[in-house]
Design a protein around this motif. Structure first.
Motif, PDB file in Angstrom:
ATOM      1  N   TYR A   8       0.770  -1.183  -0.166  1.00  0.00           N
ATOM      2  CA  TYR A   8       0.022  -0.099   0.107  1.00  0.00           C
ATOM      3  C   TYR A   8       0.829   1.166  -0.028  1.00  0.00           C
ATOM      4  O   TYR A   8       2.059   1.284   0.628  1.00  0.00           O
ATOM      5  CB  TYR A   8      -0.904   0.034   1.350  1.00  0.00           C
ATOM      6  N   ARG A   9       0.253   2.592  -0.581  1.00  0.00           N
ATOM      7  CA  ARG A   9       0.985   3.711  -0.536  1.00  0.00           C
ATOM      8  C   ARG A   9      -0.295   4.637  -0.100  1.00  0.00           C
ATOM      9  O   ARG A   9      -1.168   4.646  -0.742  1.00  0.00           O
ATOM     10  CB  ARG A   9       1.601   4.208  -1.528  1.00  0.00           C
ATOM     11  N   VAL A  10      -0.134   5.094   1.120  1.00  0.00           N
ATOM     12  CA  VAL A  10      -1.113   6.221   1.687  1.00  0.00           C
ATOM     13  C   VAL A  10      -0.801   7.552   1.078  1.00  0.00           C
ATOM     14  O   VAL A  10       0.267   7.889   1.158  1.00  0.00           O
ATOM     15  CB  VAL A  10      -1.249   5.948   3.391  1.00  0.00           C
ATOM     16  N   LEU A  11      -1.909   8.082   0.970  1.00  0.00           N
ATOM     17  CA  LEU A  11      -1.927   9.703   0.471  1.00  0.00           C
ATOM     18  C   LEU A  11      -2.833  10.360   1.482  1.00  0.00           C
ATOM     19  O   LEU A  11      -3.885   9.946   1.528  1.00  0.00           O
ATOM     20  CB  LEU A  11      -2.188   9.877  -1.030  1.00  0.00           C
ATOM     21  N   THR A  12      -2.264  11.101   2.316  1.00  0.00           N
ATOM     22  CA  THR A  12      -3.098  11.937   3.261  1.00  0.00           C
ATOM     23  C   THR A  12      -2.647  13.323   3.406  1.00  0.00           C
ATOM     24  O   THR A  12      -1.486  13.734   2.810  1.00  0.00           O
ATOM     25  CB  THR A  12      -3.165  11.193   4.591  1.00  0.00           C
ATOM     26  N   GLY A  13      -3.197  14.461   3.897  1.00  0.00           N
ATOM     27  CA  GLY A  13      -2.887  15.717   4.311  1.00  0.00           C
ATOM     28  C   GLY A  13      -3.714  16.704   4.517  1.00  0.00           C
ATOM     29  O   GLY A  13      -4.988  16.206   4.919  1.00  0.00           O
ATOM     30  N   ASP A  14      -3.387  17.744   4.530  1.00  0.00           N
ATOM     31  CA  ASP A  14      -4.121  18.991   5.285  1.00  0.00           C
ATOM     32  C   ASP A  14      -3.675  20.278   4.373  1.00  0.00           C
ATOM     33  O   ASP A  14      -2.801  20.472   3.542  1.00  0.00           O
ATOM     34  CB  ASP A  14      -3.913  19.364   6.534  1.00  0.00           C
ATOM     35  N   ARG A  15      -4.768  21.036   4.351  1.00  0.00           N
ATOM     36  CA  ARG A  15      -4.675  22.424   3.805  1.00  0.00           C
ATOM     37  C   ARG A  15      -4.055  23.332   4.716  1.00  0.00           C
ATOM     38  O   ARG A  15      -4.336  23.267   6.150  1.00  0.00           O
ATOM     39  CB  ARG A  15      -5.764  23.202   3.226  1.00  0.00           C
ATOM     40  N   PRO A  16      -2.943  24.204   4.445  1.00  0.00           N
ATOM     41  CA  PRO A  16      -2.315  24.926   5.573  1.00  0.00           C
ATOM     42  C   PRO A  16      -3.207  26.323   5.737  1.00  0.00           C
ATOM     43  O   PRO A  16      -2.718  27.395   5.333  1.00  0.00           O
ATOM     44  CB  PRO A  16      -1.038  25.244   4.756  1.00  0.00           C
TER      45      PRO A  16
END
Length: 361
Positions: A34-42
């Motif tokens: 698996y490769r997870v992609l996640t994140g947030d807006r700054p």
């Protein structure tokens, strides 16, 4: 929503839940699949809703050995915010929150802002040719923005789901931790991957995986004012960077109800249930057990219990965060190394894309 759209949404949710359970069962045994992609807006520092809803899960997945791409979506701030003057500052604040929460950048974890990965953003044009205006019009986020905005919807917001597909697919992310409300965005990414592969990869191995959701099991944390969701813009949050006293002051203002006897009843007493859930996330007790222990102690004892539990739980994070604030060169190093790695991945994907689209020179 029409009956046909409701039925389709139900099917998508049912399939997402089935796949999420399957991935969760397999991911500990086969993390490298698996490769997870996640994140947030700054848009500012993170709060406890982010922490319990996503940060802790990112730490868990990365420590299992799952390759993890953590995106800082700075371009997306431009779609509905005027505070572009703080994007750079907020980007660094996000990295501090990530590291303080236990995320460890390195071979397995990459943290980067997508504005610094031009090779990935070059996928935007071919991806736009794979979606129709109707596809975008049906997206709930776009529809909501169109309905509530007093100003014309800009093209950045309108094509927001396609840019999210770029963010997921450039690194061939196949797992995206999301809540149920974000499934329509992920479905567009899945459609784009499918349509690209069907159009350009006939007779050869597909380039892009169809990403699946890893659905969050943490209940949504409501704002302290009892609103639907904890949000910086509503001022109903507790920031991860808050002091003990600031946390106590915020919790004192939290909404409860008139019944002095504390019970866990999410349907009839949602505000009280929300505070009990936050305590539970800090102490690993069940909300029911916490409510029984507080009993006739009322809202005052409930808030005191939450203040003590939350401050104690976040103490190591806050200590580390204060140390990281004094290390700006480390934060810059994390970002530069993350950008370098993300660009390397994106360049390889872009070469593959150009090859199958017959655009090599």
């Amino acid at each position: 929503m029409s009956e046909e759209l409701e039925t389709n949404a139900d099917k998508i949710l049912a399939e997402a839940m089935r796949m999420s359970e399957k991935i969760e069962a397999d991911i500990a045994q086969n993390p490298k699949k698996y490769r997870v992609l996640t994140g947030d807006r700054p848009t500012g520092r993170l709060h406890i809703g982010h922490y319990f809803g996503s940060l802790k899960n990112r730490v868990r997945l990365s420590k299992l050995g799952v390759p993890t791409m953590i995106l800082i979506a700075d371009y997306q701030v431009l779609t509905d915010h005027d505070a572009f003057d703080k994007i750079s500052e907020n980007t660094k604040e996000l990295v501090i929150d990530y590291l303080a929460a236990g995320i460890e950048p390195g071979e397995n974890v990459c943290i980067y802002p997508h504005s610094h990965v031009p090779e990935a953003n070059q996928l935007m044009v071919p991806f736009l040719t794979l979606v129709t205006k109707s596809d975008l019009d049906r997206n709930p986020t776009v529809k909501d923005e169109m309905a509530k905005s007093s100003i014309p919807l800009n093209a950045g917001m309108y094509t927001y789901p396609v840019h999210q597909a770029v963010d997921i697919l450039f690194c061939k992310g196949n797992v995206v931790p999301v809540g149920k409300d974000q499934l329509p965005h992920l479905e567009i990414a899945r459609q784009i991957a499918r349509r690209f592969n069907n159009k350009f990869c006939k007779g050869i191995d597909p380039i892009f995986p169809e990403p699946h959701a890893l659905l969050s099991k943490t209940p949504m944390i409501m704002g302290l004012d009892g609103s639907a969701k904890m949000s910086k813009s509503l001022g109903n949050t507790i920031m991860l960077s808050a002091s003990d006293d600031e946390t106590a002051k915020a919790i004192k203002k939290a909404k409860t109800d008139q019944d002095r006897h504390i019970t866990y009843d999410p349907v009839n007493r949602p505000e009280v249930a929300n505070l009990l859930r936050i305590i539970s996330l800090c102490t690993d007790e069940t909300p029911e057990a916490i409510a029984e222990r507080i009993g006739d102690g009322g809202g005052g004892m409930l808030k005191n219990t939450l203040t003590e539990a939350l401050n104690e739980h976040l103490r190591p994070l806050r200590t580390k965060r204060a140390e990281l604030e004094q290390q700006p060169e480390l934060i810059k190093k994390v970002l530069n190394e993350g950008v370098e790695k993300a660009r390397e991945i994106a360049s390889k994907t872009l070469l593959e894309v150009r090859h199958v689209m017959n655009m090599e020179i």
